[in-house]
Design a protein around this motif. Sequence first.
Motif, PDB file in Angstrom:
ATOM      1  N   GLU A   1      -4.902   4.676   4.360  1.00 38.97           N
ATOM      2  CA  GLU A   1      -3.989   4.662   5.511  1.00 38.97           C
ATOM      3  C   GLU A   1      -3.639   6.090   5.932  1.00 38.97           C
ATOM      4  O   GLU A   1      -3.743   6.446   7.120  1.00 38.97           O
TER       5      GLU A   1
ATOM      6  N   ARG B   1      -0.712  -4.954   6.954  1.00 43.23           N
ATOM      7  CA  ARG B   1      -0.457  -5.057   5.525  1.00 43.23           C
ATOM      8  C   ARG B   1      -0.165  -6.512   5.140  1.00 43.23           C
ATOM      9  O   ARG B   1       0.991  -6.906   4.935  1.00 43.23           O
TER      10      ARG B   1
ATOM     11  N   ALA C   1       0.836  -1.204   0.000  1.00 47.85           N
ATOM     12  CA  ALA C   1       0.000   0.000   0.000  1.00 47.85           C
ATOM     13  C   ALA C   1       0.867   1.249   0.000  1.00 47.85           C
ATOM     14  O   ALA C   1       1.818   1.364   0.769  1.00 47.85           O
ATOM     15  N   ASP C   2       0.523   2.189  -0.879  1.00 52.10           N
ATOM     16  CA  ASP C   2       1.338   3.401  -1.013  1.00 52.10           C
ATOM     17  C   ASP C   2       0.515   4.457  -1.747  1.00 52.10           C
ATOM     18  O   ASP C   2       0.101   4.243  -2.893  1.00 52.10           O
ATOM     19  N   SER C   3       0.280   5.584  -1.102  1.00 56.25           N
ATOM     20  CA  SER C   3      -0.545   6.632  -1.702  1.00 56.25           C
ATOM     21  C   SER C   3       0.075   7.227  -2.964  1.00 56.25           C
ATOM     22  O   SER C   3      -0.613   7.903  -3.736  1.00 56.25           O
TER      23      SER C   3
ATOM     24  N   GLY D   1      -3.218   2.979   0.183  1.00 59.10           N
ATOM     25  CA  GLY D   1      -2.283   3.906   0.798  1.00 59.10           C
ATOM     26  C   GLY D   1      -2.946   5.215   1.188  1.00 59.10           C
ATOM     27  O   GLY D   1      -2.663   5.784   2.253  1.00 59.10           O
TER      28      GLY D   1
END
Length: 214
Positions: free
Chosen positions: A129, A144, A113-115, A126
């Motif tokens: 989060e 995760r 997950a990563d924006s 992300g």
Amino acid sequence: MPTSIIAGPTGLVGKNILNQLCANNHSVIAITRKPISDLPSNATELVIDFESFLTDGSVPACDHVFLCLGTTMKIAGNKNNFRRVDFDYSLDIAKKALDSGAKKLSLISSGGADSSSKNFYLKTKGELEDSIVDLGFESVNIFRPGFLTGKGGRERAASEKIFMKLAKVLDLILIGSARKYRSISAEVLAKKMISTLESQPGVNYFYYEDFIKP
């Protein structure tokens, strides 16, 4: 006794959290779209329409919220519908739980997950989060996992069923930095998430190695 809210209590992990909490006589409120046929006798359910809930809904007083909502692109049909469930609904429940007194939140996210990711799925996870961390809960615990295994939850696509059968074999080649993407049993993940009821203040991230620790 502290009260926990579970959003997504019929999913693979959410159902395990519900059953494990109730087996230990915790006070539990299950937020769901339709009545749960096998709801434990010592749990309470809150049946809602998520769309109307966004504008005028509220949740009962609680201490902790487990966010286990999620869908798939196949079920959602398009990116907008997917984001509506995985981001809008989840964030709204988190906000309402905070307003109702919740101090702690535990979220099922995703490995990777990563924006800032170019992958829509990982970017959405992300962004959720980041948005939840910004709300200001006393304690936020973000899980995760890689591929989830176990019985129950929604009907799985044929490809997912095949992958589940191959998961343990594929796990053997996930070594080093890729080890965190190994499959994990929903029952094991649920147990680890429940352990965060006693977590310390701050933002904590959990990966495969954390899930399998005693």
